[in-house]
Write an enzyme that holds these catalytic residues in place. Structure first.
Site, short mmCIF file in Angstrom:
data_model
loop_
_atom_site.label_atom_id
_atom_site.label_comp_id
_atom_site.label_asym_id
_atom_site.label_seq_id
_atom_site.Cartn_x
_atom_site.Cartn_y
_atom_site.Cartn_z
N ALA A 220 -12.67 2.01 15.88
CA ALA A 220 -13.54 2.29 16.51
C ALA A 220 -13.23 3.36 17.45
CB ALA A 220 -14.92 1.37 16.19
N GLN B 81 -8.82 6.88 1.57
CA GLN B 81 -8.91 6.69 2.61
C GLN B 81 -10.13 6.52 3.49
OE1 GLN B 81 -6.01 8.62 6.71
NE2 GLN B 81 -4.82 7.50 4.15
N TYR C 186 -2.84 17.55 10.71
CA TYR C 186 -2.93 17.01 12.14
C TYR C 186 -1.55 17.93 12.93
CZ TYR C 186 -4.32 12.75 9.90
OH TYR C 186 -5.53 11.50 9.41
N ASP D 34 1.82 7.12 7.75
CA ASP D 34 1.02 7.99 6.76
C ASP D 34 0.55 9.26 7.80
OD1 ASP D 34 -1.77 8.21 5.14
OD2 ASP D 34 -2.41 8.55 7.68
N GLN E 19 -1.26 15.24 21.71
CA GLN E 19 -1.79 13.88 22.71
C GLN E 19 -0.40 13.50 23.26
OE1 GLN E 19 -5.13 11.90 21.66
NE2 GLN E 19 -5.79 13.17 21.04
N TRP F 175 -9.09 3.67 8.31
CA TRP F 175 -8.46 4.15 9.13
C TRP F 175 -9.86 4.17 10.27
CZ3 TRP F 175 -12.00 8.13 11.40
CH2 TRP F 175 -12.59 9.55 10.11
N SER F 176 -9.47 4.11 11.89
CA SER F 176 -9.78 3.56 12.84
C SER F 176 -10.75 1.95 12.66
CB SER F 176 -11.18 4.90 12.98
OG SER F 176 -12.07 5.43 14.63
N GLY G 129 -3.14 3.81 15.61
CA GLY G 129 -1.99 4.37 16.39
C GLY G 129 -2.04 3.59 17.56
N ASN H 204 -1.21 -4.46 18.34
CA ASN H 204 -2.16 -4.40 16.60
C ASN H 204 -1.52 -4.56 15.82
OD1 ASN H 204 -4.04 -3.78 18.24
ND2 ASN H 204 -3.29 -1.31 18.05
#
Length: 336
Positions: free
Chosen positions: A209, A177, A54, A49, A27, A205-206, A285, A295
């Site tokens: 959300a 994870q 990916y 990470d 992306q 991760w996330s 990310g 962040n």
């Protein structure tokens, strides 16, 4: 930046980890991806990470290029093995000895390093004996190609079994994870208690959300142009479970808590997961360097118990807590 031990090991990692799951090699253009990694380094992040799957290995290559020239001893690099890569032949996925042995070599080549700090089983392989998998990981550790072994999205029972075999084979299983956020708390019932007992940390991760906890998605409104909810390459599908008005309305109610702590909504979301003492780090990310800078400010934030309780009350029953979701979301056969 604050640092925490990873599991019951001597390894310390940054409370914020930079991850390149949905961005690098797919992306985000390479120059922008490298700029995000540079912003992470400038902000004090030392832990990175990625995974071989990916962008079908491209993300590892981009990360390796971005970290080139950095002092290797000052970094903690984590990658993963399990999902299909390459031409996706019958042995190009899973946790067989063949796939692990070949995959670690490819990951090291793409990352431009002779070892990774943590090598992770990206999912549990139901088609390969666990003994074979853990013996292969033991050999990877003994060869010096990985210093520690972790897993991702394993159930409490699977973590217990893997941990026991690792001890027998003389190496440490230090991390799991999972997905974890104020909206997705399925690990709290079983995975976290088992991990605390065994000395295994969560590398989550996330935490935002997939962007929903930033508050940018409004109930009854179209998603902002260019946001993950409009991305047809995978982002839209991943975020779809949260794009319901009842969820988005509850999330908007968190703005008062964020303001009280002088945090942005995304900082509040990342700080929230870090209040769990079994969480070693939150993976973030980014598609732009300024997202990293924002962040990272969540590191070291302490949310008072009364505000943690208020967050629970405000989100109410839109939170997913069912511990069985970990198993239900897991592959039942090796992907191809």
């Amino acid at each position: 930046m604050e640092f925490r031990h990873l599991g019951r090991s001597g390894l310390k990692i940054s409370e914020i980890t930079y991850g390149n799951w949905l961005t690098h090699g797919s992306q985000v253009e390479n120059d922008a991806a490298i700029a995000c990694v540079r912003a992470a380094l400038d902000a004090g992040i030392t832990t990175f990470d990625t995974a071989d799957v990916y962008a079908n290995t491209a993300a590892e290559t981009v990360l390796g290029q971005a970290l080139k020239g950095e002092r290797r001893e000052s970094l903690e690099i984590m990658t993963k093995v399990y999902f299909p890569t390459g031409p996706k032949g019958p042995n190009d996925s899973g946790l067989s000895r063949k796939h692990i042995t070949e995959s670690v070599e490819g990951s090291l080549r793409r990352l431009g390093t002779d070892h990774v700090d943590v090598y992770q089983a990206h999912r549990y392989d139901t088609t390969t004996p666990l003994e074979e998998t853990m013996q292969a990981f033991a050999d990877v550790v003994r060869s010096g190609k990985a210093l520690y072994i972790g897993v991702s999205e394993w159930t409490a029972e699977q973590i217990r079994a893997g941990h026991a075999l690792a001890r027998e084979l003389g190496f440490q299983l230090v991390s799991n994870q999972p997905q974890y956020s104020a909206l997705w708390r399925v690990i709290e019932g079983e995975v976290v208690p088992a991990s605390r007992e065994l000395g295994v940390s969560q590398v989550v991760w996330s935490p935002i959300a997939q962007g929903v906890l930033t508050g940018k998605y409004r109930p009854g409104a179209e998603p902002p142009a260019g946001s993950r909810a409009t991305d047809e390459k995978g982002g839209r599908q991943m975020i779809s479970r949260w794009m319901r008005d009842e969820v988005l309305e509850r999330v908007q109610k968190l703005r008062g808590v964020a303001a009280e702590l002088d945090l942005s909504m995304s900082q509040l979301a990342v700080a929230w997961v870090l209040q769990n003492d079994n969480v070693a780090t939150a993976i973030i990310g980014a598609s732009r360097p300024e997202q990293v800078t924002e962040n990272v400010a969540a590191a070291g934030v302490v949310i008072p118990p009364e505000l943690m309780a208020r967050i629970d009350d405000l989100l109410g029953d839109v939170v997913e807590r069912d511990p069985g979701m970990t198993a239900r979301n897991a592959p039942t056969e090796r992907p191809s």
